[in-house]
Design a protein around this motif. Structure first.
Motif, PDB file in Angstrom:
ATOM      1  N   GLN A 138       2.222 -10.980   4.816  1.00 40.41           N
ATOM      2  CA  GLN A 138       2.794 -10.076   5.544  1.00 40.41           C
ATOM      3  C   GLN A 138       1.961  -9.189   6.323  1.00 40.41           C
ATOM      4  O   GLN A 138       0.765  -9.107   5.829  1.00 40.41           O
ATOM      5  CB  GLN A 138       3.330  -9.226   4.360  1.00 40.41           C
ATOM      6  N   SER A 139       2.168  -9.168   7.685  1.00 37.67           N
ATOM      7  CA  SER A 139       1.294  -8.366   8.728  1.00 37.67           C
ATOM      8  C   SER A 139       1.442  -6.869   7.904  1.00 37.67           C
ATOM      9  O   SER A 139       0.381  -6.112   8.292  1.00 37.67           O
ATOM     10  CB  SER A 139       1.713  -8.567   9.806  1.00 37.67           C
ATOM     11  N   LYS A 140       2.327  -6.165   7.772  1.00 34.48           N
ATOM     12  CA  LYS A 140       2.655  -4.934   7.262  1.00 34.48           C
ATOM     13  C   LYS A 140       2.058  -4.705   5.938  1.00 34.48           C
ATOM     14  O   LYS A 140       2.956  -4.712   5.202  1.00 34.48           O
ATOM     15  CB  LYS A 140       3.976  -4.163   7.665  1.00 34.48           C
ATOM     16  N   THR A 141       0.591  -4.371   5.958  1.00 35.60           N
ATOM     17  CA  THR A 141       0.272  -4.193   4.528  1.00 35.60           C
ATOM     18  C   THR A 141      -1.052  -3.636   4.651  1.00 35.60           C
ATOM     19  O   THR A 141      -1.860  -3.605   5.857  1.00 35.60           O
ATOM     20  CB  THR A 141       0.051  -5.728   3.788  1.00 35.60           C
ATOM     21  N   PHE A 142      -1.951  -3.336   3.542  1.00 35.95           N
ATOM     22  CA  PHE A 142      -3.136  -2.937   3.648  1.00 35.95           C
ATOM     23  C   PHE A 142      -3.817  -4.350   3.558  1.00 35.95           C
ATOM     24  O   PHE A 142      -3.700  -5.148   2.942  1.00 35.95           O
ATOM     25  CB  PHE A 142      -3.501  -2.269   2.211  1.00 35.95           C
ATOM     26  N   SER A 143      -5.268  -4.210   4.148  1.00 38.28           N
ATOM     27  CA  SER A 143      -6.083  -5.228   4.360  1.00 38.28           C
ATOM     28  C   SER A 143      -6.575  -5.926   2.988  1.00 38.28           C
ATOM     29  O   SER A 143      -6.828  -7.173   3.201  1.00 38.28           O
ATOM     30  CB  SER A 143      -7.133  -4.742   4.987  1.00 38.28           C
ATOM     31  N   ALA A 144      -6.414  -5.551   1.724  1.00 39.04           N
ATOM     32  CA  ALA A 144      -6.643  -6.081   0.730  1.00 39.04           C
ATOM     33  C   ALA A 144      -5.804  -7.200   0.347  1.00 39.04           C
ATOM     34  O   ALA A 144      -6.097  -8.144  -0.548  1.00 39.04           O
ATOM     35  CB  ALA A 144      -6.754  -5.131  -0.607  1.00 39.04           C
ATOM     36  N   SER A 145      -4.505  -7.225   0.993  1.00 42.73           N
ATOM     37  CA  SER A 145      -3.554  -8.366   0.743  1.00 42.73           C
ATOM     38  C   SER A 145      -4.143  -9.674   1.625  1.00 42.73           C
ATOM     39  O   SER A 145      -3.920 -10.786   1.197  1.00 42.73           O
ATOM     40  CB  SER A 145      -2.077  -8.022   1.401  1.00 42.73           C
ATOM     41  N   ALA A 146      -4.895  -9.547   2.543  1.00 44.10           N
ATOM     42  CA  ALA A 146      -5.232 -10.543   3.363  1.00 44.10           C
ATOM     43  C   ALA A 146      -6.811 -11.017   3.295  1.00 44.10           C
ATOM     44  O   ALA A 146      -7.153 -12.155   3.459  1.00 44.10           O
ATOM     45  CB  ALA A 146      -5.128 -10.124   4.819  1.00 44.10           C
ATOM     46  N   ASN A 147      -7.518 -10.041   2.829  1.00 46.99           N
ATOM     47  CA  ASN A 147      -9.191 -10.186   2.688  1.00 46.99           C
ATOM     48  C   ASN A 147      -9.196 -11.279   1.837  1.00 46.99           C
ATOM     49  O   ASN A 147     -10.401 -12.223   2.195  1.00 46.99           O
ATOM     50  CB  ASN A 147      -9.759  -9.041   2.501  1.00 46.99           C
ATOM     51  N   PRO A 148      -8.677 -11.590   0.577  1.00 48.51           N
ATOM     52  CA  PRO A 148      -9.092 -12.679  -0.186  1.00 48.51           C
ATOM     53  C   PRO A 148      -8.763 -14.034   0.553  1.00 48.51           C
ATOM     54  O   PRO A 148      -9.296 -15.161   0.192  1.00 48.51           O
ATOM     55  CB  PRO A 148      -8.061 -12.543  -1.379  1.00 48.51           C
ATOM     56  N   ILE A 149      -7.776 -14.177   1.410  1.00 50.21           N
ATOM     57  CA  ILE A 149      -7.791 -15.350   2.020  1.00 50.21           C
ATOM     58  C   ILE A 149      -8.888 -15.962   2.872  1.00 50.21           C
ATOM     59  O   ILE A 149      -9.466 -17.042   2.643  1.00 50.21           O
ATOM     60  CB  ILE A 149      -6.470 -15.220   3.011  1.00 50.21           C
ATOM     61  N   VAL A 150      -9.437 -14.983   3.413  1.00 54.50           N
ATOM     62  CA  VAL A 150     -10.999 -15.216   4.333  1.00 54.50           C
ATOM     63  C   VAL A 150     -11.918 -15.522   3.050  1.00 54.50           C
ATOM     64  O   VAL A 150     -12.715 -16.150   3.378  1.00 54.50           O
ATOM     65  CB  VAL A 150     -11.194 -14.037   5.154  1.00 54.50           C
TER      66      VAL A 150
END
Length: 374
Positions: A81-93
């Motif tokens: 989801q794009s509308k979220t805090f960065s912690a949702s996406a960082n672990p992907i990286v």
């Protein structure tokens, strides 16, 4: 100047200190112990749905382990989801994978099922079937679980349910945190209950829970010597912080009630201002109202209101800046419909803590009314 009104500050319930004292008295000052077990059991009993819980050092740690447990590796793609805090996406990286960002729908501000399916089909055409989907219950409002999970199931893609902001929320009378193949919770200092820092991984699969705990405790094999055949992490929650969590679980329903009352008060007193709109709950959706949010007509008005509140020593914040707008993710694929960009321009989070007093709420409401009368 009057005292600071915070956006969402910790709120102790009264019994946390007794659990912490017990940890000190019994010398359980370690990343294991009876309070960890007790905290996990209490969350499981609250969530129901055959939930199994592993208490961890943060929601981010839980997300990272969820991706590892779903075998996400370098070169993979994970929908987020794009509308979220960065912690949702960082672990992907962290895993060397690439986030693929999905825009929102207007009913809940969460991941759009239509955009999600379009993205999945397009990634498959490009030879990059997504390895997992991270769907977020934004500000405590459940995402469209029926639609999102139906799409995920049809393409055989597991869902990581980011319930960091949604403990106490329900969809069709089922607790958020129980819908995903793996779900995560956060007990950060600003969340509806807190362990200062902490989180949890939730699953219905006993083997997944056991593997999560194994990885979270440095992946030490069952041997007399320190033997490791896997890379591990120092992600387990401490017994002391779990004691705080046990005290917080005792007052969780009170905290949900208080935050929902904040929202109801804002709506009752501010709805007459034509420049302000609120996000109502669709049928079958029950939000813990972790944060009470409003929409204004424009970014200029939103920012003017934020500064007016700041003048009165009142903290407020714009809605999360979408991940596809973040410099660190500028090269990642995104599937957009304009909703999250519009929400970011117009949306503002108001003070929402369960410990807000009536006089503090009055201060916030008075400042908002004064701004729109000016």
């Amino acid at each position: 100047m009057e005292s600071k009104i915070w956006l969402s500050s910790p709120h102790m319930g009264g019994n946390e200190q007794s659990y912490v004292n017990n940890a000190f008295d019994t010398n359980w000052i370690a990343p294991l112990g009876p309070h960890v077990d007790g905290f996990e059991n209490e969350i499981q009993n609250y969530l129901k749905e055959d939930s199994l819980v592993a208490a961890l050092s943060s929601g981010t740690a839980a997300l990272h382990l969820a991706l590892i447990l779903l075998n996400v590796k370098q070169g993979d793609e994970v929908i987020c989801q794009s509308k979220t805090f960065s912690a949702s996406a960082n672990p992907i990286v962290y895993q060397g994978a690439t986030p693929v960002f999905i825009d929102s729908e207007e009913d809940t501000w969460n991941m759009s099922p239509e955009v999600l399916e379009t993205a999945i089909q397009d990634r498959i055409k490009k030879g990059k079937k997504p390895k997992a989907i991270i769907a977020v219950h934004l500000y405590g409002m459940p995402y469209k679980a029926t639609e999102i999970h139906s799409i995920a199931n049809s393409y055989h893609i597991p869902v990581i349910e980011d319930s960091a902001e949604a403990l106490g929320s329900t969809y069709k009378n089922i607790k958020c945190g129980t819908f995903g193949d793996i779900a995560i919770l956060s007990f950060n200092g600003n969340k509806i209950i807190t362990t200062s820092g902490g989180g949890a991984l939730v699953t219905k699969n006993k083997a997944i829970r056991e593997k999560a705990i194994f990885l979270a405790t440095q992946a030490r094999d069952n041997a007399v010597e320190y033997l490791h055949s896997s890379i591990g992490y120092n992600y387990r929650l401490s017994n002391v912080l779990a004691g705080i969590g046990r005290g917080q679980m005792e007052v969780l329903e009170d905290r949900v009630y208080a935050r929902r009352q904040n929202y109801d008060t804002y709506k009752a007193t501010l709805s007459a201002i034509e420049e302000i709109t609120f996000l109502d709950e669709p049928k079958d959706f029950y939000s813990n109202r972790w944060l009470s949010c409003i929409l204004t007509p424009s970014e200029t008005i939103r920012e003017g209101l934020r500064l007016k509140l700041l003048e009165n020593n009142i903290e407020s914040r714009p809605l999360w800046k979408p991940m596809h707008q973040q410099p660190v993710f500028k090269s990642c694929p995104s599937y957009l419909n304009g909703v999250s960009d519009d929400l970011f321009k117009k949306g503002l989070c108001l003070p929402s803590g369960s410990n807000l007093t009536e006089s503090e709420l009055d201060r916030v409401i008075t400042a908002i009314k004064t701004y729109f009368r000016a």
